[in-house]
Design an enzyme around this catalytic site. Structure first.
Site, mmCIF file in Angstrom:
data_model
loop_
_atom_site.group_PDB
_atom_site.id
_atom_site.type_symbol
_atom_site.label_atom_id
_atom_site.label_comp_id
_atom_site.label_asym_id
_atom_site.label_seq_id
_atom_site.Cartn_x
_atom_site.Cartn_y
_atom_site.Cartn_z
ATOM 1 N N LYS A 156 0.854 -1.306 -0.038
ATOM 2 C CA LYS A 156 -0.053 0.023 -0.127
ATOM 3 C C LYS A 156 0.843 1.283 -0.117
ATOM 4 C CE LYS A 156 -3.614 2.136 2.771
ATOM 5 N NZ LYS A 156 -4.643 2.184 3.955
ATOM 6 N N GLU A 192 10.647 -4.880 4.316
ATOM 7 C CA GLU A 192 10.766 -6.170 4.111
ATOM 8 C C GLU A 192 10.192 -6.406 2.310
ATOM 9 O OE1 GLU A 192 8.979 -4.959 6.573
ATOM 10 O OE2 GLU A 192 9.163 -6.508 8.272
ATOM 11 N N GLY A 215 -4.869 -2.136 4.928
ATOM 12 C CA GLY A 215 -4.261 -3.234 4.495
ATOM 13 C C GLY A 215 -4.911 -4.332 4.748
ATOM 14 N N ARG A 216 -5.353 -4.649 6.016
ATOM 15 C CA ARG A 216 -5.983 -5.740 6.495
ATOM 16 C C ARG A 216 -7.269 -6.046 5.735
ATOM 17 N NH1 ARG A 216 -4.756 -2.569 10.268
ATOM 18 N NH2 ARG A 216 -6.396 -1.953 11.831
ATOM 19 N N GLU A 221 -5.036 -6.985 15.253
ATOM 20 C CA GLU A 221 -4.442 -5.320 14.697
ATOM 21 C C GLU A 221 -5.577 -4.508 14.700
ATOM 22 O OE1 GLU A 221 -1.701 -5.818 11.443
ATOM 23 O OE2 GLU A 221 -2.377 -4.053 10.796
ATOM 24 N N HIS A 240 -5.481 -33.074 17.803
ATOM 25 C CA HIS A 240 -4.433 -33.752 18.411
ATOM 26 C C HIS A 240 -3.356 -33.021 19.049
ATOM 27 C CE1 HIS A 240 -6.150 -37.511 16.542
ATOM 28 N NE2 HIS A 240 -6.432 -36.449 15.744
ATOM 29 N N LYS A 260 7.791 -0.978 12.378
ATOM 30 C CA LYS A 260 8.779 -0.932 10.860
ATOM 31 C C LYS A 260 9.700 0.024 11.040
ATOM 32 C CE LYS A 260 4.435 -1.249 7.847
ATOM 33 N NZ LYS A 260 3.921 -0.664 6.935
HETATM 34 C C1 G6Q Z 1 -2.561 -3.869 7.780
HETATM 35 C C2 G6Q Z 1 -1.597 -3.384 8.387
HETATM 36 C C3 G6Q Z 1 -0.093 -3.943 7.977
HETATM 37 C C4 G6Q Z 1 0.301 -3.572 6.401
HETATM 38 C C5 G6Q Z 1 1.685 -4.116 6.192
HETATM 39 C C6 G6Q Z 1 2.267 -3.866 4.945
HETATM 40 O O1 G6Q Z 1 -3.754 -3.372 7.715
HETATM 41 O O2 G6Q Z 1 -1.332 -1.930 8.059
HETATM 42 O O3 G6Q Z 1 -0.201 -5.188 8.381
HETATM 43 O O4 G6Q Z 1 -0.684 -4.094 5.620
HETATM 44 O O5 G6Q Z 1 2.369 -3.441 7.141
HETATM 45 O O6 G6Q Z 1 2.014 -2.541 4.698
HETATM 46 P P1 G6Q Z 1 2.210 -2.173 2.995
HETATM 47 O O7 G6Q Z 1 1.231 -2.688 2.241
HETATM 48 O O8 G6Q Z 1 2.261 -0.815 3.266
HETATM 49 O O9 G6Q Z 1 3.548 -2.546 2.483
#
Ligand code: G6Q
Length: 545
Positions: free
Chosen positions: A205, A211, A265-266, A351, A382, A510
């Site tokens: 996003k 990463e 994001g989520r 989150e 199990h 981050k």
């Molecule tokens: C989701 C969070 C988080 C995010 C990641 C990746 O709601 O904000 O999990 O999706 O940190 O972020 P980017 O999509 O910006 O790389």
């Protein structure tokens, strides 16, 4: 301001908790309509919430709490594009991404639907071109290895959904996911694919996540080393809200699939972030997933709260967390294809609602999100089910099962179904010491043996669960299921008066590593640390010399 001690509905629920010592087994014995009354059916989904520590008075009390918290207005606010993510000053419109009636939704005076339609059209065209082989790699070969590079919300949703819909994958397409900064995540994918047939989808996003960018650069170098710089345009696309950073990375904006700040994001697997799902299962199936989510959105918006699946599930969760001090919650899908749903829900729930500051900018004086965990049944029977049956703590469980499997082999599905139903029944019924004794007597155990074992072989029972059944795990029912959990999460956030849509804890993560990285790389003088961190840095540097 909203505080535990200040609201009528809250205090009423506290007194109901003291008044009723719910014994589910007794209530079922007295009331043969209990299951019928506490079941909601929506199309091909059935939710039986009768095995919970509730009665009509408690449900009324919970519904009164929802009313007191203004839930109806809050839902309307979300659906109308109001900026309910107030810390980030953003609207929250994942529902717009699957707004199948295409009714206008305005943010800052602009209807968001046309731009959503444009991106969906682009996803459709591109996914079809990749699947048909009309969009090929640089050397003209069909792109059959699709690699999503993303983390958190840009990974968990598409990963969970592609795995859930594996029976719908095109036969010649393979999906891979690189998320972790651990080099292993990259290496294990790159070692198994051929650059000529690989499409990398860089999903971020913000397009600033270390990463994802590190992994994307590694993959880019791998591709350029094999096919040259000119190949990048045919092998890399980006999913982002940040055009400038996408261009800076070296991806042509024509190869960018846009989404917007009003998609968290989520909550983003319905947006461009779902591109890999569309490529894997085909756009028609992707659209069916959106349609399933839309059916749940409509139900959530229209159904009266007493018959509203996400509302009832959310309120039952509140009942345990806030009135029984239960801070754990397990999700157990009895379907191998749904094995990643618990990790997806872990992020969605923890989150979104793992917060302690209210919308009035105060520390809350009540508990919020529980610890969410789970795994696929019957495997987890199990492992951690021992604790569910005989541990000292209650763990409410959501069981999820499709009635029909994609792999109806012999009696497998019936055995699976028998297991899930038996588990829920056993958790609820338990086994008294007398019953345990009777069983052991029947088996001819000696008196001494029975005395020694009767406690170990008895179960307190009265342990709550929901049973969620879908006809078959298809794109439509997956859409319904995920949207159901999204709305459940939202309702709990409303009850707790918190913002379910920001994530400052994640953002802290981050930044933190960036302070230590230069020290590890030897490019910065040592910063002040506590003695533990300082000696750990020295120790690791010593080993890596
Ligand atoms: C989701 C969070 C988080 C995010 C990641 C990746 O709601 O904000 O999990 O999706 O940190 O972020 P980017 O999509 O910006 O790389």
């Amino acid at each position: 301001m909203f505080g535990r001690t200040k609201t009528k509905a809250w205090r009423n629920l506290e007194s109901l908790q003291h008044k009723y010592n719910i014994n589910m087994r007794e209530l079922f014995a007295k009331d043969d309509k209990r299951a019928e009354r506490y079941t909601i059916q929506l199309e091909n989904m059935l939710v039986d919430y009768s095995k919970n520590l509730i009665n009509d008075q408690i449900l009324d009390g919970l519904l009164a709490l929802a009313k007191e918290r203004g839930l109806a207005d809050k839902i309307k606010e979300m659906y109308s594009g109001a900026k309910i993510n107030q810390t980030e000053n953003r609207a929250v419109l994942h529902i717009a991404l699957r707004n199948k009636e295409n009714k206008p939704i305005y943010v800052d005076g602009h209807d968001v639907m046309p731009k959503i339609a444009t991106t969906l059209e682009k996803i459709k065209d591109f996914s079809e071109a990749v699947r048909l082989g009309t969009f090929t790699g640089y050397t003209g070969k069909k792109l059959t290895n699709i690699v999503n590079i993303g983390i958190g919300g840009s990974d968990l949703g598409p990963f969970m959904a592609t795995q859930a819909l594996k029976p719908y994958w095109a036969k010649d397409i393979n999906c891979y996911f690189i998320s972790n900064i651990d080099g292993t995540s990259c290496a294990e994918v790159l070692n198994h694919i051929d650059p000529e047939t690989t499409l990398f989808i860089v999903a971020s996003k913000t397009f600033t996540t270390i990463e994802t960018l590190t992994n994307a650069h590694t993959c880019r170098k791998w591709l350029v080393d094999a096919l040259g710089e000119h190949a990048v345009a045919k092998h890399f696309v980006a999913l982002s809200t940040n055009k400038a950073e996408v261009e800076k990375f070296g991806i042509n904006p024509d190869n960018m699939f846009e989404f917007w700040d009003f998609v968290g994001g989520r909550y983003s697997m319905w947006s461009a972030i779902g591109l890999i799902i569309a490529i894997a299962v085909g756009y028609k199936n992707f659209e069916r997933m959106l349609e399933g989510a839309y059916a749940m959105d409509k139900h959530f918006y229209e159904a009266d709260f007493a018959h509203n699946i996400p509302v009832i599930l959310a309120l039952i969760g509140i009942w345990y967390i806030n009135f029984h001090d239960v801070h754990r919650y397990a999700v157990v899908p009895y379907d191998q294809y749904l094995q990643y749903l618990p990790s997806y829900l872990q992020q969605l729930d923890m989150e979104s609602n793992g917060k302690s500051i209210s919308l009035d900018n105060k520390y809350v004086d009540y508990s919020t999100a529980p610890v969410v965990f789970g795994g696929a049944g019957t495997n987890v029977q199990h492992s951690f089910f021992q604790l569910l049956h005989q541990g000292t703590d209650i763990v409410p469980v959501d069981f999820i099962i499709p009635a029909i499997s994609h792999n109806e082999i012999g009696a497998h599905q019936e055995i699976l179904i028998a297991n899930v139903l038996a588990q829920a029944e056993a958790l609820m019924n338990g086994k008294t010491e007398e019953e345990a004794v009777a069983e052991m007597e029947k088996c001819g155990n000696s008196k001494a043996e029975i005395a020694r074992m009767k406690k170990n072989k008895s179960f307190t029972g009265n342990r709550p669960s929901n049973m969620i059944i879908v006809r078959k795990l298809d794109p439509y029912s997956l859409g319904m299921l995920v949207a159901m959990y999204e709305h459940r999460t939202f309702v709990q956030g409303v009850i707790w008066n918190i913002n379910s849509f920001d994530q400052f804890g994640v953002e802290l993560g981050k930044k933190l590593a960036l302070n230590i990285l230069p020290e590890l790389q030897g490019t910065a003088v040592q910063v002040e640390h506590d003695s533990s961190t300082a000696s750990l840095i020295r120790y690791i540097k010593g080993i890596r010399k």
